[in-house]
Design a protein around this motif. Structure first.
Motif, PDB file in Angstrom:
ATOM      1  N   TYR A 110       0.827  -1.205   0.000  1.00 42.98           N
ATOM      2  CA  TYR A 110       0.000   0.000   0.000  1.00 42.98           C
ATOM      3  C   TYR A 110       0.861   1.255   0.000  1.00 42.98           C
ATOM      4  O   TYR A 110       0.602   2.194  -0.747  1.00 42.98           O
ATOM      5  N   SER A 111       1.879   1.278   0.832  1.00 41.96           N
ATOM      6  CA  SER A 111       2.737   2.453   0.928  1.00 41.96           C
ATOM      7  C   SER A 111       3.451   2.738  -0.386  1.00 41.96           C
ATOM      8  O   SER A 111       3.530   3.887  -0.825  1.00 41.96           O
ATOM      9  N   ALA A 112       3.969   1.693  -1.007  1.00 37.99           N
ATOM     10  CA  ALA A 112       4.695   1.887  -2.270  1.00 37.99           C
ATOM     11  C   ALA A 112       3.776   2.413  -3.356  1.00 37.99           C
ATOM     12  O   ALA A 112       4.123   3.358  -4.073  1.00 37.99           O
ATOM     13  N   THR A 113       2.593   1.838  -3.478  1.00 31.41           N
ATOM     14  CA  THR A 113       1.687   2.289  -4.543  1.00 31.41           C
ATOM     15  C   THR A 113       1.109   3.659  -4.250  1.00 31.41           C
ATOM     16  O   THR A 113       1.007   4.497  -5.143  1.00 31.41           O
ATOM     17  N   SER A 114       0.739   3.924  -3.004  1.00 31.34           N
ATOM     18  CA  SER A 114       0.142   5.227  -2.705  1.00 31.34           C
ATOM     19  C   SER A 114       1.163   6.350  -2.829  1.00 31.34           C
ATOM     20  O   SER A 114       0.827   7.455  -3.249  1.00 31.34           O
ATOM     21  N   SER A 115       2.413   6.089  -2.499  1.00 31.99           N
ATOM     22  CA  SER A 115       3.444   7.116  -2.642  1.00 31.99           C
ATOM     23  C   SER A 115       3.679   7.467  -4.111  1.00 31.99           C
ATOM     24  O   SER A 115       3.836   8.636  -4.455  1.00 31.99           O
ATOM     25  N   VAL A 116       3.675   6.452  -4.967  1.00 31.66           N
ATOM     26  CA  VAL A 116       3.852   6.715  -6.405  1.00 31.66           C
ATOM     27  C   VAL A 116       2.669   7.500  -6.949  1.00 31.66           C
ATOM     28  O   VAL A 116       2.834   8.472  -7.698  1.00 31.66           O
ATOM     29  N   VAL A 117       1.466   7.120  -6.563  1.00 24.99           N
ATOM     30  CA  VAL A 117       0.270   7.833  -7.028  1.00 24.99           C
ATOM     31  C   VAL A 117       0.276   9.270  -6.519  1.00 24.99           C
ATOM     32  O   VAL A 117      -0.018  10.208  -7.271  1.00 24.99           O
ATOM     33  N   ASP A 118       0.603   9.467  -5.249  1.00 25.71           N
ATOM     34  CA  ASP A 118       0.694  10.830  -4.702  1.00 25.71           C
ATOM     35  C   ASP A 118       1.710  11.663  -5.469  1.00 25.71           C
ATOM     36  O   ASP A 118       1.473  12.839  -5.762  1.00 25.71           O
ATOM     37  N   PHE A 119       2.841  11.053  -5.783  1.00 21.67           N
ATOM     38  CA  PHE A 119       3.888  11.759  -6.521  1.00 21.67           C
ATOM     39  C   PHE A 119       3.404  12.155  -7.916  1.00 21.67           C
ATOM     40  O   PHE A 119       3.620  13.273  -8.368  1.00 21.67           O
ATOM     41  N   LEU A 120       2.717  11.243  -8.595  1.00 19.47           N
ATOM     42  CA  LEU A 120       2.253  11.530  -9.961  1.00 19.47           C
ATOM     43  C   LEU A 120       1.166  12.602  -9.998  1.00 19.47           C
ATOM     44  O   LEU A 120       1.025  13.306 -10.995  1.00 19.47           O
ATOM     45  N   TYR A 121       0.398  12.732  -8.932  1.00 21.79           N
ATOM     46  CA  TYR A 121      -0.660  13.740  -8.884  1.00 21.79           C
ATOM     47  C   TYR A 121      -0.244  15.026  -8.170  1.00 21.79           C
ATOM     48  O   TYR A 121      -1.059  15.929  -8.023  1.00 21.79           O
ATOM     49  N   HIS A 122       0.989  15.109  -7.718  1.00 22.59           N
ATOM     50  CA  HIS A 122       1.444  16.320  -7.023  1.00 22.59           C
ATOM     51  C   HIS A 122       1.540  17.477  -8.015  1.00 22.59           C
ATOM     52  O   HIS A 122       1.984  17.294  -9.145  1.00 22.59           O
ATOM     53  N   PRO A 123       1.121  18.685  -7.614  1.00 20.08           N
ATOM     54  CA  PRO A 123       1.164  19.827  -8.530  1.00 20.08           C
ATOM     55  C   PRO A 123       2.563  20.139  -9.064  1.00 20.08           C
ATOM     56  O   PRO A 123       2.704  20.538 -10.225  1.00 20.08           O
ATOM     57  N   LEU A 124       3.598  19.936  -8.258  1.00 20.80           N
ATOM     58  CA  LEU A 124       4.956  20.207  -8.740  1.00 20.80           C
ATOM     59  C   LEU A 124       5.334  19.272  -9.881  1.00 20.80           C
ATOM     60  O   LEU A 124       6.001  19.685 -10.838  1.00 20.80           O
ATOM     61  N   PHE A 125       4.923  18.015  -9.812  1.00 22.31           N
ATOM     62  CA  PHE A 125       5.189  17.069 -10.885  1.00 22.31           C
ATOM     63  C   PHE A 125       4.458  17.499 -12.154  1.00 22.31           C
ATOM     64  O   PHE A 125       5.034  17.486 -13.253  1.00 22.31           O
ATOM     65  N   ALA A 126       3.212  17.907 -12.000  1.00 21.80           N
ATOM     66  CA  ALA A 126       2.434  18.325 -13.163  1.00 21.80           C
ATOM     67  C   ALA A 126       3.027  19.572 -13.820  1.00 21.80           C
ATOM     68  O   ALA A 126       3.061  19.674 -15.045  1.00 21.80           O
ATOM     69  N   ILE A 127       3.527  20.497 -13.019  1.00 18.14           N
ATOM     70  CA  ILE A 127       4.062  21.750 -13.564  1.00 18.14           C
ATOM     71  C   ILE A 127       5.439  21.543 -14.176  1.00 18.14           C
ATOM     72  O   ILE A 127       5.681  21.931 -15.324  1.00 18.14           O
ATOM     73  N   HIS A 128       6.354  20.940 -13.416  1.00 22.32           N
ATOM     74  CA  HIS A 128       7.754  20.881 -13.849  1.00 22.32           C
ATOM     75  C   HIS A 128       8.087  19.698 -14.749  1.00 22.32           C
ATOM     76  O   HIS A 128       8.936  19.815 -15.620  1.00 22.32           O
ATOM     77  N   VAL A 129       7.439  18.558 -14.560  1.00 22.59           N
ATOM     78  CA  VAL A 129       7.766  17.382 -15.371  1.00 22.59           C
ATOM     79  C   VAL A 129       6.827  17.267 -16.573  1.00 22.59           C
ATOM     80  O   VAL A 129       7.273  17.055 -17.695  1.00 22.59           O
ATOM     81  N   LEU A 130       5.529  17.418 -16.323  1.00 25.48           N
ATOM     82  CA  LEU A 130       4.573  17.298 -17.416  1.00 25.48           C
ATOM     83  C   LEU A 130       4.418  18.587 -18.216  1.00 25.48           C
ATOM     84  O   LEU A 130       3.819  18.583 -19.279  1.00 25.48           O
ATOM     85  N   GLY A 131       4.937  19.694 -17.696  1.00 30.03           N
ATOM     86  CA  GLY A 131       4.923  20.963 -18.413  1.00 30.03           C
ATOM     87  C   GLY A 131       3.567  21.645 -18.465  1.00 30.03           C
ATOM     88  O   GLY A 131       3.307  22.449 -19.364  1.00 30.03           O
ATOM     89  N   ARG A 132       2.691  21.373 -17.509  1.00 27.24           N
ATOM     90  CA  ARG A 132       1.379  22.020 -17.483  1.00 27.24           C
ATOM     91  C   ARG A 132       1.497  23.430 -16.932  1.00 27.24           C
ATOM     92  O   ARG A 132       2.374  23.736 -16.138  1.00 27.24           O
ATOM     93  N   SER A 133       0.593  24.285 -17.372  1.00 21.45           N
ATOM     94  CA  SER A 133       0.593  25.675 -16.908  1.00 21.45           C
ATOM     95  C   SER A 133       0.085  25.748 -15.476  1.00 21.45           C
ATOM     96  O   SER A 133      -0.883  25.070 -15.127  1.00 21.45           O
ATOM     97  N   PRO A 134       0.700  26.596 -14.651  1.00 20.60           N
ATOM     98  CA  PRO A 134       0.266  26.714 -13.250  1.00 20.60           C
ATOM     99  C   PRO A 134      -0.979  27.597 -13.111  1.00 20.60           C
ATOM    100  O   PRO A 134      -0.952  28.661 -12.494  1.00 20.60           O
TER     101      PRO A 134
END
Length: 136
Positions: free
Chosen positions: A63-87
């Motif tokens: 549970y910890s491993a999967t939830s941490s990865v999911v949290d990381f993928l949905y974090h706003p910093l990941f979306a802005i800096h890695v996925l290149g989405r506008s803030p």
């Protein structure tokens, strides 16, 4: 210069101050959010280690491993800096705190309104019983 309110300065330093971070740059804000997320993940890893090593709860590791990865993928910093989405929108800074209920809870009437409604219902029931007693 010393802050007029030492408590406000202390809360702003730990990220709990209300509006105290107005002079913070975007880079500083992003770094503070990254540090906050890293500390959260470290605390979670320590807790999972204790549950696994001392208590033998093996499913918590999965549970910890999967939830941490999911949290990381949905974090706003990941979306802005890695996925290149506008803030903008939900990615606008300051980020809103995650969590909350996935549904809107039913609204409860105020205690005074609830008491009035209960009193009116009880009076109507008494009146109905009186009518039945008169009719028999």
């Amino acid at each position: 210069p010393p802050a007029a309110d030492p408590m406000a300065a202390m809360l702003a330093a730990v990220g709990l101050g209300g509006g105290g971070g107005g002079d913070q740059t975007v880079v500083e804000y992003d770094r503070s959010q990254l540090n906050r997320a890293a500390n959260s993940y470290k605390a979670n890893a320590i807790l999972m280690f204790v549950l696994h090593a001392l208590l033998g709860w093996h499913s918590t590791l999965i549970y910890s491993a999967t939830s941490s990865v999911v949290d990381f993928l949905y974090h706003p910093l990941f979306a802005i800096h890695v996925l290149g989405r506008s803030p903008i929108g939900h990615l606008a800074r300051p980020f809103k705190a995650p969590g909350g209920l996935p549904f809107k809870p039913p609204e409860m009437p105020a205690p005074a309104e609830a008491a009035e409604e209960a009193g009116a219902e009880a009076a109507a029931a008494d009146e109905a019983q009186a009518d039945e007693a008169d009719g028999s």
